[in-house]
Structures are given as structure tokens and as C-alpha cells.
Design a protein around this motif. Structure first.
Motif, PDB file in Angstrom:
ATOM      1  N   VAL A  52       0.855  -1.181   0.000  1.00 57.29           N
ATOM      2  CA  VAL A  52       0.000   0.000   0.000  1.00 57.29           C
ATOM      3  C   VAL A  52       0.893   1.233   0.000  1.00 57.29           C
ATOM      4  CG1 VAL A  52      -1.768   1.251   1.284  1.00 57.29           C
ATOM      5  CG2 VAL A  52      -1.799  -1.239   1.237  1.00 57.29           C
ATOM      6  N   THR A  54       1.575   5.413   0.222  1.00 58.46           N
ATOM      7  CA  THR A  54       1.095   6.426   1.169  1.00 58.46           C
ATOM      8  C   THR A  54      -0.149   7.124   0.636  1.00 58.46           C
ATOM      9  OG1 THR A  54       2.636   8.012   0.207  1.00 58.46           O
ATOM     10  CG2 THR A  54       3.358   6.825   2.168  1.00 58.46           C
ATOM     11  N   GLN A  56      -2.503   5.704  -1.185  1.00 60.25           N
ATOM     12  CA  GLN A  56      -3.613   4.782  -0.962  1.00 60.25           C
ATOM     13  C   GLN A  56      -3.936   4.663   0.528  1.00 60.25           C
ATOM     14  OE1 GLN A  56      -1.971   1.307  -2.781  1.00 60.25           O
ATOM     15  NE2 GLN A  56      -2.876   1.752  -4.795  1.00 60.25           N
ATOM     16  N   ALA A  57      -2.929   4.735   1.373  1.00 56.79           N
ATOM     17  CA  ALA A  57      -3.151   4.618   2.810  1.00 56.79           C
ATOM     18  C   ALA A  57      -3.887   5.826   3.353  1.00 56.79           C
ATOM     19  CB  ALA A  57      -1.823   4.447   3.535  1.00 56.79           C
ATOM     20  N   ASP A  59      -6.308   7.293   1.971  1.00 56.56           N
ATOM     21  CA  ASP A  59      -7.719   7.156   1.633  1.00 56.56           C
ATOM     22  C   ASP A  59      -8.435   6.166   2.542  1.00 56.56           C
ATOM     23  OD1 ASP A  59     -10.007   7.695   0.140  1.00 56.56           O
ATOM     24  OD2 ASP A  59      -9.619   6.034  -1.245  1.00 56.56           O
ATOM     25  N   GLN A  60      -7.699   5.349   3.280  1.00 52.68           N
ATOM     26  CA  GLN A  60      -8.292   4.321   4.120  1.00 52.68           C
ATOM     27  C   GLN A  60      -8.776   4.928   5.434  1.00 52.68           C
ATOM     28  OE1 GLN A  60      -8.731   1.180   3.122  1.00 52.68           O
ATOM     29  NE2 GLN A  60      -7.889   1.833   1.164  1.00 52.68           N
ATOM     30  N   PRO A  61      -9.944   4.498   5.938  1.00 52.66           N
ATOM     31  CA  PRO A  61     -10.424   4.997   7.224  1.00 52.66           C
ATOM     32  C   PRO A  61      -9.580   4.441   8.363  1.00 52.66           C
ATOM     33  CG  PRO A  61     -11.869   3.289   6.442  1.00 52.66           C
ATOM     34  CD  PRO A  61     -10.868   3.544   5.344  1.00 52.66           C
ATOM     35  N   VAL A  62      -9.479   5.203   9.420  1.00 56.06           N
ATOM     36  CA  VAL A  62      -8.745   4.781  10.605  1.00 56.06           C
ATOM     37  C   VAL A  62      -9.736   4.092  11.530  1.00 56.06           C
ATOM     38  CG1 VAL A  62      -7.401   5.560  12.580  1.00 56.06           C
ATOM     39  CG2 VAL A  62      -7.145   6.684  10.371  1.00 56.06           C
ATOM     40  N   VAL A  63      -9.451   2.859  11.884  1.00 58.09           N
ATOM     41  CA  VAL A  63     -10.342   2.118  12.756  1.00 58.09           C
ATOM     42  C   VAL A  63     -10.241   2.690  14.154  1.00 58.09           C
ATOM     43  CG1 VAL A  63     -10.833  -0.150  13.727  1.00 58.09           C
ATOM     44  CG2 VAL A  63     -10.104   0.063  11.354  1.00 58.09           C
TER      45      VAL A  63
END
Length: 79
Positions: A52, A54, A56-57, A59-63
Motif C-alpha cells: 500500500v 502512502t 492509498q493509505a 484514503d483508508q479509514p482509521v479504525v
């Protein structure tokens, strides 16, 4: 008064025990029913693992983090 419900429950328990012991044949989860179908489900040679980036990362939600604010603009409605 309770004689019939107890007799029905006893018969249902005996039937369930006999079914679990395999008197009526193997259970559906015994496996081996469609080995060809199972072999075709996942093709490991089709899968590609990629790192992945940076971009793309981001765009990912933070859990466990707060929900992102929706980009909505508001204005007064004309009367």
C-alpha cells in the motif's frame, strides 16, 4: 396435562440424537461432496499482493478514529 409435551420432547431428542450419530447418512458438513467445485473457487495464481502506497493509505479509514466530515456546503434557502 404435561404428559404429551414431555413425550413429544423426548421423541424429538431421541430423533436428534439418532440423526447426529449418522443413522440417516453423513451430515451435509461432512465434506467431500464437491471437491472439483471447491478446487476452482480460489485461484492462488490469480492473486497479486501489492504494498500500500502512502497515497492509498491516506484514503483508508482509521479504525477507532473519528468519522471524517462530509464535504457538504450549506446555504440559506430562498423564501
Amino acid at each position: 396435562m404435561l404428559r404429551w409435551p414431555i413425550a413429544i420432547l423426548l421423541l424429538a431428542n431421541i430423533l436428534a440424537f439418532v440423526a447426529v450419530r449418522g443413522v440417516f447418512g453423513p451430515p451435509p458438513t461432512a465434506g467431500g461432496r464437491e471437491p472439483v467445485h471447491l478446487n476452482r473457487e480460489v485461484h492462488p495464481d490469480w492473486l497479486k499482493v501489492q504494498a500500500v502506497t502512502t497515497a492509498q493509505a491516506a484514503d483508508q479509514p482509521v479504525v477507532g478514529g473519528p468519522a471524517p466530515a462530509a464535504p457538504i456546503s450549506a446555504s440559506e434557502l430562498p423564501q
